[in-house]
Design an enzyme around this catalytic site. Structure first.
Site, PDB file in Angstrom:
ATOM      1  N   ASP A   1       0.890  -1.076   0.019  1.00 58.08           N
ATOM      2  CA  ASP A   1       0.218  -0.016  -0.508  1.00 58.08           C
ATOM      3  C   ASP A   1       0.879   1.228  -0.155  1.00 58.08           C
ATOM      4  O   ASP A   1       0.237   2.325   0.150  1.00 58.08           O
ATOM      5  CB  ASP A   1      -0.966   0.354   1.450  1.00 58.08           C
ATOM      6  CG  ASP A   1      -2.508  -0.752   1.002  1.00 58.08           C
ATOM      7  OD1 ASP A   1      -2.495  -0.972  -0.106  1.00 58.08           O
ATOM      8  OD2 ASP A   1      -2.905  -0.835   2.309  1.00 58.08           O
TER       9      ASP A   1
ATOM     10  N   HIS B   1      29.830   1.961  -5.022  1.00 55.21           N
ATOM     11  CA  HIS B   1      28.200   2.243  -4.915  1.00 55.21           C
ATOM     12  C   HIS B   1      27.772   2.154  -3.244  1.00 55.21           C
ATOM     13  O   HIS B   1      27.072   1.518  -3.142  1.00 55.21           O
ATOM     14  CB  HIS B   1      27.447   1.375  -5.675  1.00 55.21           C
ATOM     15  CG  HIS B   1      27.174   1.871  -7.065  1.00 55.21           C
ATOM     16  ND1 HIS B   1      27.148   1.037  -7.907  1.00 55.21           N
ATOM     17  CD2 HIS B   1      28.129   3.102  -7.907  1.00 55.21           C
ATOM     18  CE1 HIS B   1      27.632   1.742  -9.573  1.00 55.21           C
ATOM     19  NE2 HIS B   1      27.964   2.280  -9.547  1.00 55.21           N
TER      20      HIS B   1
ATOM     21  N   ASP C   1      29.158  11.859  -2.805  1.00 55.23           N
ATOM     22  CA  ASP C   1      28.759  11.949  -4.092  1.00 55.23           C
ATOM     23  C   ASP C   1      26.979  11.842  -3.680  1.00 55.23           C
ATOM     24  O   ASP C   1      26.474  10.747  -3.369  1.00 55.23           O
ATOM     25  CB  ASP C   1      28.796  10.298  -4.605  1.00 55.23           C
ATOM     26  CG  ASP C   1      28.859  10.472  -5.989  1.00 55.23           C
ATOM     27  OD1 ASP C   1      28.333  11.270  -6.805  1.00 55.23           O
ATOM     28  OD2 ASP C   1      29.472   9.199  -6.817  1.00 55.23           O
TER      29      ASP C   1
ATOM     30  N   ASP D   1      25.403  15.860 -10.296  1.00 60.99           N
ATOM     31  CA  ASP D   1      26.384  15.109 -10.032  1.00 60.99           C
ATOM     32  C   ASP D   1      27.583  15.380  -9.857  1.00 60.99           C
ATOM     33  O   ASP D   1      28.327  15.320 -10.232  1.00 60.99           O
ATOM     34  CB  ASP D   1      26.338  13.668 -11.184  1.00 60.99           C
ATOM     35  CG  ASP D   1      26.865  12.502 -10.691  1.00 60.99           C
ATOM     36  OD1 ASP D   1      26.999  12.548  -9.340  1.00 60.99           O
ATOM     37  OD2 ASP D   1      27.065  11.468 -11.604  1.00 60.99           O
TER      38      ASP D   1
ATOM     39  N   HIS E   1      36.839   2.781 -12.797  1.00 60.00           N
ATOM     40  CA  HIS E   1      35.985   3.175 -13.433  1.00 60.00           C
ATOM     41  C   HIS E   1      36.291   4.479 -14.438  1.00 60.00           C
ATOM     42  O   HIS E   1      37.020   4.995 -14.394  1.00 60.00           O
ATOM     43  CB  HIS E   1      34.353   4.154 -12.406  1.00 60.00           C
ATOM     44  CG  HIS E   1      35.172   4.975 -11.861  1.00 60.00           C
ATOM     45  ND1 HIS E   1      35.470   6.771 -11.891  1.00 60.00           N
ATOM     46  CD2 HIS E   1      35.355   4.923 -10.285  1.00 60.00           C
ATOM     47  CE1 HIS E   1      36.030   7.184 -10.900  1.00 60.00           C
ATOM     48  NE2 HIS E   1      35.701   6.402  -9.621  1.00 60.00           N
TER      49      HIS E   1
ATOM     50  N   HIS F   1      30.183  10.550 -17.324  1.00 59.48           N
ATOM     51  CA  HIS F   1      28.864  10.020 -18.233  1.00 59.48           C
ATOM     52  C   HIS F   1      28.279  11.548 -18.854  1.00 59.48           C
ATOM     53  O   HIS F   1      28.623  12.523 -18.356  1.00 59.48           O
ATOM     54  CB  HIS F   1      28.137   9.292 -17.746  1.00 59.48           C
ATOM     55  CG  HIS F   1      28.051   9.342 -16.028  1.00 59.48           C
ATOM     56  ND1 HIS F   1      27.141  10.136 -15.964  1.00 59.48           N
ATOM     57  CD2 HIS F   1      28.354   9.690 -14.337  1.00 59.48           C
ATOM     58  CE1 HIS F   1      26.716  10.806 -13.850  1.00 59.48           C
ATOM     59  NE2 HIS F   1      27.885  10.133 -13.890  1.00 59.48           N
TER      60      HIS F   1
ATOM     61  N   HIS G   1      22.066  10.227 -15.323  1.00 58.82           N
ATOM     62  CA  HIS G   1      23.054   8.852 -16.569  1.00 58.82           C
ATOM     63  C   HIS G   1      23.267   8.618 -17.194  1.00 58.82           C
ATOM     64  O   HIS G   1      22.071   8.093 -18.183  1.00 58.82           O
ATOM     65  CB  HIS G   1      24.038   7.431 -15.925  1.00 58.82           C
ATOM     66  CG  HIS G   1      24.993   6.901 -14.723  1.00 58.82           C
ATOM     67  ND1 HIS G   1      25.368   5.647 -14.671  1.00 58.82           N
ATOM     68  CD2 HIS G   1      25.216   7.765 -13.992  1.00 58.82           C
ATOM     69  CE1 HIS G   1      25.910   6.489 -13.536  1.00 58.82           C
ATOM     70  NE2 HIS G   1      26.572   7.513 -13.235  1.00 58.82           N
TER      71      HIS G   1
ATOM     72  N   GLU H   1      35.173  12.616 -13.927  1.00 55.60           N
ATOM     73  CA  GLU H   1      34.997  12.262 -12.191  1.00 55.60           C
ATOM     74  C   GLU H   1      36.347  11.175 -11.539  1.00 55.60           C
ATOM     75  O   GLU H   1      35.595   9.832 -11.214  1.00 55.60           O
ATOM     76  CB  GLU H   1      33.717  11.748 -11.776  1.00 55.60           C
ATOM     77  CG  GLU H   1      33.244  10.724 -13.177  1.00 55.60           C
ATOM     78  CD  GLU H   1      32.008  10.166 -12.517  1.00 55.60           C
ATOM     79  OE1 GLU H   1      31.631   9.551 -10.968  1.00 55.60           O
ATOM     80  OE2 GLU H   1      30.503  10.379 -12.847  1.00 55.60           O
TER      81      GLU H   1
ATOM     82  N   TYR I   1      41.548   4.872  -5.422  1.00 55.15           N
ATOM     83  CA  TYR I   1      40.809   3.916  -4.514  1.00 55.15           C
ATOM     84  C   TYR I   1      42.044   3.145  -3.980  1.00 55.15           C
ATOM     85  O   TYR I   1      42.120   1.714  -4.727  1.00 55.15           O
ATOM     86  CB  TYR I   1      39.846   2.847  -5.044  1.00 55.15           C
ATOM     87  CG  TYR I   1      38.472   4.330  -5.447  1.00 55.15           C
ATOM     88  CD1 TYR I   1      37.377   4.632  -5.360  1.00 55.15           C
ATOM     89  CD2 TYR I   1      38.237   3.996  -6.654  1.00 55.15           C
ATOM     90  CE1 TYR I   1      37.004   5.593  -5.185  1.00 55.15           C
ATOM     91  CE2 TYR I   1      37.519   4.802  -7.559  1.00 55.15           C
ATOM     92  CZ  TYR I   1      37.040   6.127  -6.645  1.00 55.15           C
ATOM     93  OH  TYR I   1      36.334   7.270  -7.208  1.00 55.15           O
TER      94      TYR I   1
ATOM     95  N   ARG J   1      37.889  10.432  -5.320  1.00 59.22           N
ATOM     96  CA  ARG J   1      37.331  11.019  -6.408  1.00 59.22           C
ATOM     97  C   ARG J   1      36.453  12.494  -6.538  1.00 59.22           C
ATOM     98  O   ARG J   1      35.859  12.658  -5.489  1.00 59.22           O
ATOM     99  CB  ARG J   1      35.581   9.858  -6.611  1.00 59.22           C
ATOM    100  CG  ARG J   1      34.942  10.712  -8.113  1.00 59.22           C
ATOM    101  CD  ARG J   1      33.877   9.313  -8.750  1.00 59.22           C
ATOM    102  NE  ARG J   1      32.487   9.189  -7.718  1.00 59.22           N
ATOM    103  CZ  ARG J   1      32.954   8.677  -6.456  1.00 59.22           C
ATOM    104  NH1 ARG J   1      33.873   7.249  -6.680  1.00 59.22           N
ATOM    105  NH2 ARG J   1      31.379   7.910  -6.037  1.00 59.22           N
TER     106      ARG J   1
ATOM    107  N   GLU K   1      34.666  14.730  -8.731  1.00 63.94           N
ATOM    108  CA  GLU K   1      33.580  15.193 -10.163  1.00 63.94           C
ATOM    109  C   GLU K   1      32.719  16.046  -9.926  1.00 63.94           C
ATOM    110  O   GLU K   1      31.907  16.803  -8.704  1.00 63.94           O
ATOM    111  CB  GLU K   1      32.583  14.062  -9.441  1.00 63.94           C
ATOM    112  CG  GLU K   1      31.351  13.456 -10.170  1.00 63.94           C
ATOM    113  CD  GLU K   1      30.644  12.611 -10.727  1.00 63.94           C
ATOM    114  OE1 GLU K   1      30.301  12.168  -9.571  1.00 63.94           O
ATOM    115  OE2 GLU K   1      29.675  12.157 -11.485  1.00 63.94           O
TER     116      GLU K   1
HETATM  117  N1  GLY Z   1      26.852   9.290  -8.829  1.00 62.64           N
HETATM  118  C1  GLY Z   1      26.548   8.608  -9.320  1.00 62.64           C
HETATM  119  C2  GLY Z   1      27.521   8.380 -11.014  1.00 62.64           C
HETATM  120  O1  GLY Z   1      29.220   9.654 -10.213  1.00 62.64           O
HETATM  121  O2  GLY Z   1      27.995   8.365 -11.562  1.00 62.64           O
HETATM  122 MN    MN Z   2      28.498  10.917 -12.125  1.00 59.63          MN
HETATM  123 MN    MN Z   3      28.173  10.947  -8.433  1.00 64.67          MN
END
Ligand code: GLY
Ligand code: MN
Ligand code: MN
Length: 434
Positions: A35, A238, A255, A266, A345, A349, A356, A380, A384, A402, A404
């Site tokens: 619900d 993540h 992030d 982002d 990574h 993007h 994304h 970004e 690590y 990171r 970004e």
């Molecule tokens: N926050 C997701 C990325 O940086 O791609």
């Molecule tokens: Mn990103």
């Molecule tokens: Mn991000």
């Protein structure tokens, strides 16, 4: 955005289409638990073309050699549903709000679609969606396949999203304004987190401080689940648990960003919990920052996105050699993917209606797209070093960084849309100690 923006986008989509019928459906409301539902988030492609924020809606575009026509199907006004969930626009409301040729009750959709499919040779749908309305359309096309009385048989079912997302690649000035608004709020939230952070706090308390700023400024939502990762948690890319204690002497990687009128930001910043970088942290931080600044500086129209990815990997590999983590010749290390262990990574993007943004990265021949003014991309880079990784000098273990930003490609080069957010060691330490 007003209805003329959406009308113009539909016109551009018609220009890209061959004759046929295109069907684009709204997002479903998602159940969260019994619900209760997740806050509604419209399908970005659907929103891009009509601006309606309601579920159970379908947009149908018809193109013939003689004319184009747009039909919107919406849920009719219903007093019982209005009592519980608020009034919907209904057929008359939608007719007033949107510059489409026809608006119908969504109960008429399947009958009308069956009629339309008798007359057209191409059906455009989102090939990758399992929306019920699309399945119904495919079923209708199938059932008509051997029916007498069909004027023209459907001969191809094509993906409409590729065409829409090709348009979405280049942001208009109005879209850039919405992204800038999202970034302005996100900037305030990151600065607030830097100022409020204290050893002993929990990661979720920083998340809460940021969420307060998002909501208090009217942002429609977070653009994605926030990552607030103290110390070694930053090495889980993540990480969204956000429940650990923030320790004196550790860094915290955040992030997190908000969405404004469905347009994303982002942003990642990494800063010391106690407001002062240690020597080892500063060394890694500046290595990542140098890479980020060099990559951003290389952005201009004509530069290929693949080249930027390769360039960023070379720079990250050089940084790893410089820090004494990798040794050997750079190109051989890259060939052997040695750098990927610490920089797993991609460099960034597309960003827009989706964080994304699912716009193409390659052209129709499969070649990497070259940047054009109006594209928005995140940059970004990250390094690590897991706490238990004995291949890394001890002083760097447990550090994950990171940085970004959100970059607009301009005619001249680029504009860093998030340049106002503290980033150098000095700016960050200054903000943390305000
Ligand atoms: N926050 C997701 C990325 O940086 O791609
Ligand atoms: Mn990103
Ligand atoms: Mn991000």
């Amino acid at each position: 955005m007003n209805e003329t923006h959406f009308l113009n986008r539909r016109q551009k989509l018609f220009d890209l289409m061959d004759e046929g019928v295109a069907i684009i459906t709204s997002a479903l409301t998602q159940s969260r638990s019994n619900d209760t539902e997740y806050p509604y988030r419209q399908n970005s492609d659907f929103y891009y073309l009509c601006g309606l924020n309601e579920d159970n809606s379908v947009l149908v575009l018809i193109k013939t050699p003689e004319f184009t026509k747009t039909i919107l199907f919406v849920e009719a006004y219903n007093a019982e549903s209005a009592l519980w969930n608020g009034a919907r626009l209904g057929v008359d409301g939608a007719r007033e709000c949107f510059k489409v040729d026809e608006v119908h009750d969504n109960t008429e959709y399947i009958g009308m679609i069956k009629e339309l499919l008798r007359e057209h040779i191409n059906l455009y749908i989102d090939l990758y969606s399992d929306s019920v309305s699309l399945i119904e359309a495919k079923n209708a096309a199938q059932s008509l396949h051997s029916t007498r009385g069909v004027k023209r048989h459907i001969r191809s079912i094509r993906d409409i999203t590729y065409l829409i997302r090709t348009l979405r690649l280049i942001k208009s000035d109005d879209e850039i304004e919405l992204i800038k608004k999202a970034i302005a709020i996100t900037a305030e939230a990151h600065h607030s987190a830097m100022r409020e952070c204290r050893a002993g706090m929990r990661e979720y308390q920083l998340q809460a401080a940021m969420s307060y700023i998002f909501l208090n400024n009217g942002a429609s939502s977070e653009a994605y689940g926030a990552i607030v990762a103290g110390g070694n948690n930053a090495n889980t890319l993540h990480y969204v648990d956000n429940r650990d204690t923030l320790n004196d002497g550790d860094l915290v990687l955040i992030d997190a960003a908000c969405e404004w009128e469905l347009y994303a930001s982002d942003i990642t910043r990494t800063f010391p919990v106690n407001g002062k970088f240690s020597d080892a942290q500063r060394e890694v931080y500046n290595a990542v920052l140098d890479v980020q600044l060099c990559v951003i500086e290389a952005i201009k129209p004509g530069v290929k996105r693949d080249w930027l990815q390769t360039y960023s990997e070379e720079l990250l590999c050089d940084a790893l050699i410089e820090l004494g983590i990798l040794s050997g010749e750079r190109n051989s290390l890259i060939e052997a993917k040695e750098h990927k262990k610490y920089a797993p990574h991609g460099i960034g993007h597309w960003m827009g209606l989706d964080v994304h943004d699912p716009c193409p990265y390659v052209d129709e021949e499969g070649a990497s797209l070259a940047f054009m003014a109006g594209m928005v991309m995140t940059i970004e880079p990250g390094l690590y070093f897991r706490i238990d990784d004995e291949s890394v000098p001890e002083r760097y273990r447990g550090i994950g960084i990171r940085i970004e930003d959100n970059i607009l490609v301009t005619e001249e080069g680029y504009e860093n849309l998030s340049a106002m957010i503290a980033k150098s060691v000095e700016e960050i330490e200054g903000m943390c100690n305000q």
